[in-house]
Design a protein around this motif. Structure first.
Motif, mmCIF file in Angstrom:
data_model
loop_
_atom_site.group_PDB
_atom_site.id
_atom_site.type_symbol
_atom_site.label_atom_id
_atom_site.label_comp_id
_atom_site.label_asym_id
_atom_site.label_seq_id
_atom_site.Cartn_x
_atom_site.Cartn_y
_atom_site.Cartn_z
ATOM 1 N N LEU A 297 9.472 10.974 4.940
ATOM 2 C CA LEU A 297 8.716 10.157 5.895
ATOM 3 C C LEU A 297 9.379 10.262 7.259
ATOM 4 N N TYR B 150 -3.748 1.886 9.840
ATOM 5 C CA TYR B 150 -5.148 1.844 9.454
ATOM 6 C C TYR B 150 -5.730 0.491 9.824
ATOM 7 N N ASP C 223 0.836 -1.203 0.000
ATOM 8 C CA ASP C 223 0.000 0.000 0.000
ATOM 9 C C ASP C 223 0.866 1.247 0.000
HETATM 10 C C1 HEC Z 1 -4.875 -2.058 6.621
HETATM 11 C C2 HEC Z 1 -3.768 -1.635 5.813
HETATM 12 C C3 HEC Z 1 -2.749 -0.695 6.375
HETATM 13 C C4 HEC Z 1 -2.054 -0.801 7.559
HETATM 14 C C5 HEC Z 1 -2.200 -1.870 8.640
HETATM 15 C C6 HEC Z 1 -1.130 0.286 7.593
HETATM 16 N N1 HEC Z 1 -1.258 1.040 6.476
HETATM 17 FE FE1 HEC Z 1 -0.194 2.725 6.016
HETATM 18 N N2 HEC Z 1 -1.286 2.999 4.364
HETATM 19 C C7 HEC Z 1 -2.296 2.155 3.924
HETATM 20 C C8 HEC Z 1 -2.954 2.745 2.759
HETATM 21 C C9 HEC Z 1 -4.119 2.123 1.979
HETATM 22 C C10 HEC Z 1 -2.302 3.980 2.521
HETATM 23 C C11 HEC Z 1 -2.641 5.031 1.472
HETATM 24 C C12 HEC Z 1 -3.958 5.736 1.821
HETATM 25 C C13 HEC Z 1 -3.932 6.536 3.091
HETATM 26 O O1 HEC Z 1 -2.900 7.094 3.465
HETATM 27 O O2 HEC Z 1 -4.967 6.609 3.753
HETATM 28 C C14 HEC Z 1 -1.259 4.097 3.535
HETATM 29 C C15 HEC Z 1 -0.384 5.163 3.617
HETATM 30 C C16 HEC Z 1 0.646 5.251 4.513
HETATM 31 C C17 HEC Z 1 1.645 6.295 4.543
HETATM 32 C C18 HEC Z 1 1.786 7.442 3.583
HETATM 33 C C19 HEC Z 1 2.936 7.162 2.643
HETATM 34 C C20 HEC Z 1 3.419 8.353 1.885
HETATM 35 O O3 HEC Z 1 4.424 8.162 1.160
HETATM 36 O O4 HEC Z 1 2.910 9.450 2.041
HETATM 37 C C21 HEC Z 1 2.464 6.035 5.586
HETATM 38 C C22 HEC Z 1 3.673 6.844 6.050
HETATM 39 C C23 HEC Z 1 1.987 4.825 6.214
HETATM 40 N N3 HEC Z 1 0.872 4.364 5.545
HETATM 41 C C24 HEC Z 1 2.583 4.251 7.317
HETATM 42 C C25 HEC Z 1 2.048 3.170 7.971
HETATM 43 C C26 HEC Z 1 2.592 2.670 9.192
HETATM 44 C C27 HEC Z 1 3.831 3.193 9.881
HETATM 45 C C28 HEC Z 1 1.793 1.638 9.585
HETATM 46 C C29 HEC Z 1 1.917 0.806 10.820
HETATM 47 C C30 HEC Z 1 2.095 1.503 12.070
HETATM 48 C C31 HEC Z 1 0.756 1.484 8.589
HETATM 49 N N4 HEC Z 1 0.940 2.441 7.642
HETATM 50 C C32 HEC Z 1 -0.234 0.521 8.634
HETATM 51 C C33 HEC Z 1 -2.676 0.962 4.496
HETATM 52 C C34 HEC Z 1 -2.244 0.491 5.707
#
Ligand code: HEC
Length: 453
Positions: free
Chosen positions: A396, A424, A371
């Motif tokens: 980041l 998320y 993702d």
């Molecule tokens: C259920 C799936 C899911 C999980 C679990 C999850 N992410 Fe994400 N993440 C996403 C999705 C889908 C996006 C893009 C959409 C959004 O940001 O809402 C994203 C976007 C991001 C971004 C933005 C990246 C950018 O280049 O701007 C970061 C940073 C990030 N996640 C960090 C994390 C971290 C750290 C964790 C754990 C603590 C985590 N995510 C857990 C689904 C997830």
């Protein structure tokens, strides 16, 4: 000539409390106001550090005295927001220098927010418990006590209380020597006074049950609480009964020797306050979220000042002169301050940060098409140093600066983020790491976000 710091400290409160008439002071003393009072010579003079280590020089400039350490390390990181932490709400109260001094040799975790977060080595020598009847076994150490409120059910042979039933729960170290599991009796709490005398300082008379507990069978007592007994039952846990197993893990911390104090004069590494900042003590991890929460973590000069201040405290436990200089010159930690980096043993990329990300984020940010094109399972460290896709003006992770790290914004659900807060959770639509995990990520970024340490 200017006043010495000491004169100012003594004079100001008296001026305020006694009004303009200095000679007729309500305290029965008179102060001769003498503007040209000479500097009071100190019995002990502290020579400044004159070496070249920049951390020590920096600390010495920022933290001249014990008062500076209190105001800029303790107060800044912990107490300024009333009600947030350690002001009046949480133990220990640290908001004035004298409160801070009162933590010298004081027990730790006496009023824990949650019993799970108590450190075994804070547990005190327990009080003892005994029934007033000889047929119900002898005296045993108190492990823990709790009043579970709730609708009072009619307990019976066929419907005995369980480990979380309403009632007063008293868990002992030893199994009581009796076959009975239900009886009416007066339970008595005994304390051994410093002179060796033993006294009963609390009692509770009711119907008691002995039930099985996960640690040791037959050590868990439940005392019934009828309406008319509610007040007494409520009071019991607030009487300051010393509980040898406050964190309920079956181990009595006092078996390991004397409990560690909040601040151990001369021994920063043996001070619980410092242990909570580092997340470890003597190679053992200290439970509870890492301090300071939600505030800028301490940097190396902050830590050095705190360590040298504690190391220089009078060994007999008497109050130090807070306005005296901190002795950086003779402080043993001045030899290698970089060692005091809060990263210490615990918060490294390898052992902690990468693990938090793997466990909480890898499910979505891993595999063939992660993702947001962010792989937090493979090559995660390099990926985190890149600009964010959602906010390309921020990386980041910006080493040393979590406020300008987009990852930190996403983890804290800051208003400026694009998309959802992370991690998320598709089921609830939101998610948040624990305070301890967030604190460690913050500490790691603030300390330079290094990969190998
Ligand atoms: C259920 C799936 C899911 C999980 C679990 C999850 N992410 Fe994400 N993440 C996403 C999705 C889908 C996006 C893009 C959409 C959004 O940001 O809402 C994203 C976007 C991001 C971004 C933005 C990246 C950018 O280049 O701007 C970061 C940073 C990030 N996640 C960090 C994390 C971290 C750290 C964790 C754990 C603590 C985590 N995510 C857990 C689904 C997830």
């Amino acid at each position: 000539m200017k006043f010495s710091r000491l004169t100012a400290l003594v004079a100001v409160p008296l001026l305020l409390s006694c009004g303009p008439d200095f000679t007729e002071s309500g305290l029965g003393t008179s102060i001769d106001f003498e503007p040209d009072r000479p500097e009071i010579p100190r019995s002990e003079t502290v020579a400044p550090y004159q070496g070249t280590d920049s951390y020590v020089l920096d600390a010495q400039e920022r933290y001249r005295t014990g008062l500076d350490v209190h105001r800029k390390v303790i107060w800044r990181t912990c107490t300024p927001f009333d009600g947030v932490c350690h002001n009046t709400k949480e133990y220990p109260d640290l908001h004035t220098p004298s409160n801070f001094l009162a933590t010298i040799n004081a027990p730790c975790n006496v009023v824990p927010g949650e019993w799970e977060s108590v450190y075994d080595r804070c547990e005190q020598e327990p009080d003892q418990f005994e029934f007033n009847r000889g047929d119900l076994g002898g005296r045993s150490d108190v492990g823990w006590i709790d009043f579970v409120q709730g609708e009072y059910p009619e307990y019976s042979e066929g419907n005995p209380p369980t480990v979380d039933s309403p009632g007063v729960h008293v868990v002992l170290r030893d199994k009581l020597d009796t076959e009975r599991s239900e009886f009416w009796a007066n339970g008595q709490f005994w304390r051994t006074l410093p002179d060796g005398e033993r006294i009963v300082f609390a009692r509770y008379e009711t119907r008691w049950w002995i039930i099985d507990d996960e640690n040791v069978a037959g050590t868990h007592l439940v005392a019934e609480v009828r309406n008319y007994q509610t007040d007494t039952a409520q009071e019991l846990p607030n009487l300051g009964i010393k509980q040898g197993d406050l964190n309920r893990n079956g181990e009595f911390g006092s078996d390991e020797g004397t409990p560690i104090p909040m601040i151990a004069p001369g021994d920063p590494e043996g001070s619980y306050l410092v242990g909570r900042m580092r997340g470890e003590m003597h190679g053992e991890s200290v439970p509870g979220s890492r301090m300071p929460l939600a505030n800028q973590p301490l940097d190396i000069p902050d830590m050095l000042a705190l360590f040298c201040f504690i190391e220089g405290l009078p060994a007999d436990g008497s109050d130090p002169d807070m306005s005296a200089p901190v002795n950086f010159k003779d402080c043993s930690y001045s030899a290698d301050p970089a060692n005091l980096n809060l990263l210490g043993e615990g918060v490294t990329w390898e052992t902690r940060i990468s693990k938090i990300l793997e466990a909480n984020c890898g499910g979505c940010h891993g595999g063939a098409s992660p993702d947001a094109d962010l792989n937090l399972l493979e090559g995660a460290y390099e990926a985190l140093l890149q600009p964010s896709i959602q906010k390309p003006e921020l990386n980041l992770v910006e080493p040393g600066d979590y406020e300008n790290s987009y990852l930190w914004h996403k983890l804290n659900n800051d208003p400026d983020i694009v998309g959802l807060p992370m991690p998320y959770n598709p089921l609830t639509g939101e998610g948040r790491l624990s305070e301890a995990e967030l604190g460690d990520i913050q500490t790691w970024i603030a300390a330079g976000a290094v990969e190998n340490e």
